[in-house]
Motif scaffolding. Structure first.
Motif, PDB file in Angstrom:
ATOM      1  N   PRO A 126      -8.496  -1.702  10.575  1.00 44.94           N
ATOM      2  CA  PRO A 126      -9.937  -1.874  10.391  1.00 44.94           C
ATOM      3  C   PRO A 126     -10.632  -2.517  11.590  1.00 44.94           C
ATOM      4  CG  PRO A 126      -8.717  -3.412   8.995  1.00 44.94           C
ATOM      5  CD  PRO A 126      -7.708  -2.512   9.640  1.00 44.94           C
TER       6      PRO A 126
ATOM      7  N   GLU B 169       0.820  -1.229   0.000  1.00 49.82           N
ATOM      8  CA  GLU B 169       0.000   0.000   0.000  1.00 49.82           C
ATOM      9  C   GLU B 169       0.847   1.269   0.000  1.00 49.82           C
ATOM     10  OE1 GLU B 169      -2.186  -0.609   3.632  1.00 49.82           O
ATOM     11  OE2 GLU B 169      -4.005  -1.095   2.527  1.00 49.82           O
TER      12      GLU B 169
ATOM     13  N   ASP C 272      -9.834  -6.231  -0.428  1.00 52.15           N
ATOM     14  CA  ASP C 272     -10.805  -5.272  -0.951  1.00 52.15           C
ATOM     15  C   ASP C 272     -12.139  -5.991  -1.164  1.00 52.15           C
ATOM     16  OD1 ASP C 272      -9.104  -2.986  -1.227  1.00 52.15           O
ATOM     17  OD2 ASP C 272      -8.164  -4.007  -2.924  1.00 52.15           O
TER      18      ASP C 272
ATOM     19  N   ARG D 156      -4.358   0.473   5.056  1.00 53.77           N
ATOM     20  CA  ARG D 156      -4.815  -0.139   6.308  1.00 53.77           C
ATOM     21  C   ARG D 156      -3.682  -0.333   7.301  1.00 53.77           C
ATOM     22  NH1 ARG D 156      -8.911  -4.445   3.735  1.00 53.77           N
ATOM     23  NH2 ARG D 156     -10.209  -2.919   2.648  1.00 53.77           N
TER      24      ARG D 156
ATOM     25  N   PHE E 135     -13.347  -1.032   4.334  1.00 57.69           N
ATOM     26  CA  PHE E 135     -12.446  -0.275   5.211  1.00 57.69           C
ATOM     27  C   PHE E 135     -11.435   0.552   4.429  1.00 57.69           C
ATOM     28  CE2 PHE E 135     -13.314  -4.394   7.452  1.00 57.69           C
ATOM     29  CZ  PHE E 135     -14.467  -3.915   8.049  1.00 57.69           C
ATOM     30  N   GLU E 136     -11.146   1.702   5.013  1.00 57.01           N
ATOM     31  CA  GLU E 136     -10.252   2.673   4.393  1.00 57.01           C
ATOM     32  C   GLU E 136      -8.844   2.104   4.202  1.00 57.01           C
ATOM     33  OE1 GLU E 136      -8.787   7.198   5.627  1.00 57.01           O
ATOM     34  OE2 GLU E 136     -10.188   6.086   6.891  1.00 57.01           O
ATOM     35  N   ARG E 137      -8.175   2.506   3.112  1.00 56.47           N
ATOM     36  CA  ARG E 137      -6.754   2.204   2.932  1.00 56.47           C
ATOM     37  C   ARG E 137      -5.980   3.513   2.978  1.00 56.47           C
ATOM     38  NH1 ARG E 137      -5.465  -3.044   1.663  1.00 56.47           N
ATOM     39  NH2 ARG E 137      -7.104  -4.295   0.707  1.00 56.47           N
TER      40      ARG E 137
ATOM     41  N   ASN F 257      -4.557   2.570   9.166  1.00 57.99           N
ATOM     42  CA  ASN F 257      -5.915   2.643   9.719  1.00 57.99           C
ATOM     43  C   ASN F 257      -6.362   1.216  10.040  1.00 57.99           C
ATOM     44  OD1 ASN F 257      -6.508   5.561   8.768  1.00 57.99           O
ATOM     45  ND2 ASN F 257      -5.929   4.510   6.893  1.00 57.99           N
TER      46      ASN F 257
END
Ligand SMILES: Nc1ncnc2c1ncn2[C@@H]1O[C@H](COP(=O)(O)OP(=O)(O)OP(=O)(O)O)[C@@H](O)[C@H]1O
Length: 289
Positions: A249, A188, A220, A244, A240-242, A247
């Motif tokens: 999850p 990421e 995803d 990650r 869920f936001e990336r 963040n």
């Protein structure tokens, strides 16, 4: 508007192995039935499902390690060829014990001269934090470190498709969690930096696991598979936001809801499968999973 073509297209794919347990010739065991799936470039897809539902077989078909004559798999618009355009990671580290960490990673670049391999291997060692251990041998490393070498060996090829078959299943719980974070960090990275450099573009990742939590952390989309024969039961978008790795999850309430949903589906599949050890137990004793 130009639409980017999908990276992987699986169309009406079925697969059967010859059944070695049967004595009469020509007997086949259906393993996958009518799989249809389109994967976007840069997407992370997780195959989740009970033991024997064909997750590894599907991954091997995408890798080009086996072929099927029913339906099709296209990667970048063509039939996949083993080792071309993709790298694979397995549960077992598959390191060569007589080669050092550096040599194991360099082994993935047979087309380069020894001098040409130095820079990419140094980069991969740095990526997984093993520069200091470059001259160690696998027997001198922990399981988590061995799997980081295996990850570096995959990354050094700079594949645009990474196929991971239960890569962290043999690690202890802490190493597993660290490797999940490490893999997220590496795959990421360009999301975190906002880079639009195409050479930094996120690889497409196909990830096989038995772990519901791992599926939700990595994916995803989760392709939930049912067994005998293996088929797609449900495809779940993971919202869920990336990135990650920045963040977590698990802090989001939706994580618990999706986790419960996936467990309920898996429990139902296992309890109703006559070939499962749990068959016929109903919900007795395991209703609170
Ligand atoms: N080379 C093979 N020859 C014959 N049968 C095979 C072969 N590979 C897999 N199978 C069978 O195909 C079925 C699906 O196997 P596969 O390993 O793809 O499932 P899986 O979902 O990855 O299982 P697990 O979660 O236990 O690893 C199983 O019944 C397995 O025994």
């Amino acid at each position: 508007m130009l639409l980017t073509p999908p990276h992987i297209v699986i169309d009406a794919l079925s697969h059967a192995f010859s059944d070695k347990k049967k004595t009469h010739e020509g007997s086949v065991m259906p393993v996958l039935q009518n799989i249809n799936l389109s994967v976007r470039r840069g997407e992370t897809i997780v195959f989740l499902g009970p033991s024997g539902c064909g997750k590894t077989t599907l991954l091997r078909l995408i890798a080009g390690l086996i072929k099927s004559d029913q339906g099709s798999v296209l990667v970048n618009g063509a039939a996949p060829q083993a080792g071309i355009g993709s790298a694979m990671m397995f549960q077992s580290f598959r390191l060569l014990p007589w080669k050092s960490v550096r040599e194991n990673i360099a082994f993935a670049l047979p087309h380069l001269s020894a001098a040409e391999r130095v820079a990419p291997v140094d980069k991969a060692l740095h990526q997984v934090g093993l520069t200091r251990f470059a001259n160690y041998y696998p027997a001198q490393l922990s399981g988590g470190m061995c799997q980081r070498v295996a990850l570096a060996r995959a990354l050094v090829m700079e594949p645009d498709l990474l196929l991971m078959d239960e890569p962290f299943a043999s690690l202890d719980a802490q190493s597993r969690e660290l490797m999940q974070a490490e893999t997220l960090r590496l795959t990421e990275k360009q999301l975190a930096t906002g880079s639009d450099d195409v050479h930094q573009a996120k690889a497409t990742l196909i990830f096989v696991t038995h772990s519901v939590d791992e599926a939700l952390i990595m994916g995803d989309r989760i392709v939930l598979m049912a067994p005998r024969p293996g088929r797609i039961h449900e495809i779940i978008d993971v919202p869920f936001e990336r990135p990650r790795f920045m963040n977590d999850p698990r802090d989001v309430p939706e994580f618990t809801r999706l986790r419960q949903h996936l467990w309920a589906s898996l429990r139902e599949m296992v309890l109703s499968d006559p070939q499962s050890d749990f068959y016929g137990r109903g919900n007795e004793g395991i209703a609170s999973w």
